[in-house]
Write an enzyme that holds these catalytic residues in place. Structure first.
Site, PDB file in Angstrom:
ATOM      1  N   LYS A  53       0.594  -1.272  -0.054  1.00 25.27           N
ATOM      2  CA  LYS A  53      -0.112   0.023   0.059  1.00 25.27           C
ATOM      3  C   LYS A  53       0.989   1.171   0.009  1.00 25.27           C
ATOM      4  O   LYS A  53       0.718   2.218  -0.883  1.00 25.27           O
ATOM      5  CB  LYS A  53      -0.897  -0.012   1.177  1.00 25.27           C
ATOM      6  N   ASN A  54       1.833   1.140   0.850  1.00 24.39           N
ATOM      7  CA  ASN A  54       2.511   2.487   1.018  1.00 24.39           C
ATOM      8  C   ASN A  54       3.795   2.837  -0.337  1.00 24.39           C
ATOM      9  O   ASN A  54       4.267   3.864  -0.301  1.00 24.39           O
ATOM     10  CB  ASN A  54       3.534   2.376   2.181  1.00 24.39           C
ATOM     11  N   CYS A  80      -3.455  12.692  13.562  1.00 22.52           N
ATOM     12  CA  CYS A  80      -4.178  11.416  13.463  1.00 22.52           C
ATOM     13  C   CYS A  80      -3.788  10.707  14.747  1.00 22.52           C
ATOM     14  O   CYS A  80      -3.249  11.179  15.536  1.00 22.52           O
ATOM     15  CB  CYS A  80      -3.713  10.693  12.163  1.00 22.52           C
ATOM     16  N   ARG A 115       1.738  14.466  13.135  1.00 24.06           N
ATOM     17  CA  ARG A 115       2.167  14.425  11.702  1.00 24.06           C
ATOM     18  C   ARG A 115       2.027  15.572  10.927  1.00 24.06           C
ATOM     19  O   ARG A 115       1.234  15.828  10.054  1.00 24.06           O
ATOM     20  CB  ARG A 115       1.544  13.145  11.259  1.00 24.06           C
ATOM     21  N   ASP A 126       5.852   0.676  11.846  1.00 24.01           N
ATOM     22  CA  ASP A 126       4.395  -0.119  11.343  1.00 24.01           C
ATOM     23  C   ASP A 126       4.428  -1.609  11.909  1.00 24.01           C
ATOM     24  O   ASP A 126       3.193  -2.082  11.870  1.00 24.01           O
ATOM     25  CB  ASP A 126       4.516   0.132   9.808  1.00 24.01           C
ATOM     26  N   ARG A 169      -8.267  -0.346   5.487  1.00 24.28           N
ATOM     27  CA  ARG A 169      -7.495   0.729   4.803  1.00 24.28           C
ATOM     28  C   ARG A 169      -6.350   0.173   4.434  1.00 24.28           C
ATOM     29  O   ARG A 169      -5.551   0.611   3.375  1.00 24.28           O
ATOM     30  CB  ARG A 169      -7.074   2.047   6.037  1.00 24.28           C
TER      31      ARG A 169
HETATM   32  C1  UD1 Z   1       5.124   6.630   6.327  1.00 27.07           C
HETATM   33  C2  UD1 Z   1       4.131   5.714   5.923  1.00 27.07           C
HETATM   34  C3  UD1 Z   1       3.762   5.183   7.578  1.00 27.07           C
HETATM   35  C4  UD1 Z   1       4.883   5.082   8.412  1.00 27.07           C
HETATM   36  C5  UD1 Z   1       5.651   6.070   8.496  1.00 27.07           C
HETATM   37  C6  UD1 Z   1       7.193   5.862   9.194  1.00 27.07           C
HETATM   38  C7  UD1 Z   1       2.981   5.932   4.069  1.00 27.07           C
HETATM   39  C8  UD1 Z   1       1.764   6.033   3.426  1.00 27.07           C
HETATM   40  N1  UD1 Z   1       2.916   5.864   5.397  1.00 27.07           N
HETATM   41  O1  UD1 Z   1       4.106   7.892   6.853  1.00 27.07           O
HETATM   42  O2  UD1 Z   1       2.941   4.080   7.292  1.00 27.07           O
HETATM   43  O3  UD1 Z   1       4.306   4.879   9.732  1.00 27.07           O
HETATM   44  O4  UD1 Z   1       6.251   6.576   7.201  1.00 27.07           O
HETATM   45  O5  UD1 Z   1       7.606   5.054   8.822  1.00 27.07           O
HETATM   46  O6  UD1 Z   1       3.927   5.521   3.397  1.00 27.07           O
HETATM   47  N2  UD1 Z   1       7.388  14.714  10.390  1.00 27.07           N
HETATM   48  C9  UD1 Z   1       7.667  15.860  10.648  1.00 27.07           C
HETATM   49  N3  UD1 Z   1       7.579  16.841   9.706  1.00 27.07           N
HETATM   50  C10 UD1 Z   1       7.077  16.435   8.355  1.00 27.07           C
HETATM   51  C11 UD1 Z   1       6.887  14.944   7.966  1.00 27.07           C
HETATM   52  C12 UD1 Z   1       7.196  14.165   9.000  1.00 27.07           C
HETATM   53  O7  UD1 Z   1       7.842  15.962  11.753  1.00 27.07           O
HETATM   54  O8  UD1 Z   1       6.954  17.378   7.433  1.00 27.07           O
HETATM   55  C13 UD1 Z   1       7.766  13.457  11.459  1.00 27.07           C
HETATM   56  C14 UD1 Z   1       6.469  12.940  11.594  1.00 27.07           C
HETATM   57  O9  UD1 Z   1       5.648  13.309  12.635  1.00 27.07           O
HETATM   58  C15 UD1 Z   1       7.131  11.374  12.483  1.00 27.07           C
HETATM   59  C16 UD1 Z   1       8.419  11.342  11.465  1.00 27.07           C
HETATM   60  O10 UD1 Z   1       8.482  12.679  11.088  1.00 27.07           O
HETATM   61  O11 UD1 Z   1       7.356  11.815  13.651  1.00 27.07           O
HETATM   62  C17 UD1 Z   1       8.278  10.423  10.450  1.00 27.07           C
HETATM   63  O12 UD1 Z   1       7.230  10.506   9.504  1.00 27.07           O
HETATM   64  P1  UD1 Z   1       7.301  10.248   8.044  1.00 27.07           P
HETATM   65  O13 UD1 Z   1       8.325   9.178   7.585  1.00 27.07           O
HETATM   66  O14 UD1 Z   1       7.100  11.294   7.224  1.00 27.07           O
HETATM   67  O15 UD1 Z   1       5.875   9.272   7.791  1.00 27.07           O
HETATM   68  P2  UD1 Z   1       4.870   9.306   6.726  1.00 27.07           P
HETATM   69  O16 UD1 Z   1       5.354   9.745   5.290  1.00 27.07           O
HETATM   70  O17 UD1 Z   1       3.619  10.146   7.184  1.00 27.07           O
END
Ligand code: UD1
Length: 420
Positions: A22-23, A118, A123, A308, A400
């Site tokens: 999915k990701n 969420c 996030r 995850d 989901r």
């Molecule tokens: C993706 C995955 C999710 C997984 C996560 C971490 C998808 C669709 N989802 O989510 O299943 O749990 O990676 O492996 O691929 N952060 C910030 N600022 C930002 C972006 C992120 O502070 O602009 C922080 C987040 O709050 C979190 C950390 O960085 O604490 C990692 O998040 P991120 O790697 O961005 O996760 P997602 O891409 O949302």
């Protein structure tokens, strides 16, 4: 509302085939905006993917699922394009924010809803916006929306992410794809799903090189061709079924359609706990071991142990001898499953970012509530290992991201059913 009912303590045996990731599918669907015709194969038929397809349709692309072969065709005939990702779609599926990079690249503007928080944390998307600004985008936040513009197109830049983010790396890749000159992204996420996105972008004409956590993008020309791409397997689904097998397979379970090289950290941790795993080229065999040992684990970006799988691993650790610890280092609020597991008899204490799990404890069935995707599946695992009956509410979270969950488990002799 639908519920799952599980009769626990049933031995699992048989074979499980892993679905597409999915990701990986989500960012590749966002990248499809850059192409004319795409045929994606090995696509998991789960809610988040349908929502992303709905978003592409809203933008003006045409999507068509071929469900019996798990594929989707996407056509962008450039007619009636709407560079908007509305709140109603982004709020239910955060990955909607990934269309920002593609829309900016192709149409030089985008209006994308901020996803909001969420269940697992606040996030933010500041790192996404940081990268886009460095590439020359003009960005404003208004009425809950990101308004982005790059009238003259984006320009290559050197960008060092202050911390590692999967989504921000993906959005930066999509935005840098056609930027003038060279872009160097440093301190990137290098999850297998990102490598799959890069493979897709290369088919689209991108020149991209990866070295450690550095990604270099240069001299791209979008090819006006039909792209066929097979999505990588879902390593989190694999990890989930590995843990189910570690809990309940007296004889081994074979898990197919995978590449064990991609899940080295998961295999190494399960082996340290005492689980027997035999690696083959595209499958693994895994079974329970009576003597399981405690372990300390910290969640990390890839190639570390994935956040995850944290909730699922916790269920396994309730069944090992001794006190184990899991430190959650990615999300600030990802222990929502703990209170539900405690209601089933688990002995878990949270101190700051660390869960301290006492084992082995006898779990007993209860009526529980799912809070997010991975927390929900941890309750399924707990229900499978618990005595008596477990009822899981709010299973839309599971839908989901887990394709054919009940069927896959039923084929391995689990007693699980969905009621409406
Ligand atoms: C993706 C995955 C999710 C997984 C996560 C971490 C998808 C669709 N989802 O989510 O299943 O749990 O990676 O492996 O691929 N952060 C910030 N600022 C930002 C972006 C992120 O502070 O602009 C922080 C987040 O709050 C979190 C950390 O960085 O604490 C990692 O998040 P991120 O790697 O961005 O996760 P997602 O891409 O949302």
């Amino acid at each position: 509302m639908q519920k799952l009912i599980i009769q626990g303590k049933k031995e699992l045996k048989g074979k499980i085939s892993i679905s597409g990731s999915k990701n990986a599918t989500l960012p590749i669907l966002a990248a499809s905006i850059l192409a004319n015709r795409v045929h994606l194969k090995n696509v998991p038929l789960v809610k988040d993917i349908f929502t992303m397809a709905e978003l592409l349709n809203f933008i003006g692309l045409k999507t068509k699922f071929i469900k019996k072969e798990n594929s989707i065709k996407i056509i962008n005939n450039e007619k009636n394009i709407n560079t908007l990702a509305p709140y109603k779609l982004v709020k239910t599926m955060r990955a909607g924010v990934l269309v920002l990079g593609s829309l900016l690249t192709k149409y030089k503007k985008a209006k994308v809803s901020l996803p909001g928080g969420c269940a697992i944390g606040s996030r933010p998307v500041d790192l996404h916006l940081f990268a886009l600004k460095k590439l020359g985008a003009n960005i404003k936040i208004k009425d809950g929306y990101i308004l982005a513009e790059a009238k003259k197109g984006l320009k290559g830049a050197i960008i060092r992410f202050p911390s590692i983010s999967v989504g921000a790396t993906e959005n930066a890749l999509l935005a840098a794809f056609k930027a003038k000159g060279k872009t160097i992204l440093k301190n990137c996420a290098i999850e297998p799903e990102i490598k799959d996105l890069i493979l897709f972008l290369k088919k689209l004409g991108a020149r991209i090189n990866i070295k450690g956590r550095m990604i270099v993008i240069s001299g791209n020309k979008i090819k006006n061709t039909k792209i066929i791409h097979e999505v990588i397997f879902d390593r989190i689904e694999l990890g989930t079924y590995m843990i189910a097998s570690a809990l309940l397979a007296k004889k081994s379970i074979t898990i197919n359609k995978i590449d064990p090289k991609i899940v080295k950290s998961e295999i190494s941790i399960l082996r340290k706990i005492g689980i027997q795993i035999i690696r083959k080229k595209t499958s693994i065999k895994i079974k329970r071991n009576k003597k399981l040992k405690k372990i300390n684990v910290t969640t990390k970006p890839y190639p570390g142990f994935p956040t995850d799988l944290q909730a699922q691993l916790m269920v396994l650790l309730t069944q090992v001898n001794g006190i184990s610890r899991i430190k959650e280092d990615i999300f600030e609020n990802r222990f929502m499953h703990v209170s539900e597991l405690k209601r089933m008899g688990a002995e878990i204490e949270i101190k700051n970012k660390t869960a301290i799990i006492k084992g082995p404890t006898k779990l007993t069935g209860a009526e529980v509530m799912a809070t997010d995707l991975r927390a929900s599946v941890s309750l399924v695992l707990a229900g499978l290992v618990a005595e008596n009956r477990t009822i899981i509410n709010r299973i839309y979270h599971l839908d989901r991201g887990y394709e054919f969950l009940e069927n896959k488990l039923k084929r391995c002799k689990a007693v699980i059913k969905r009621i409406k």
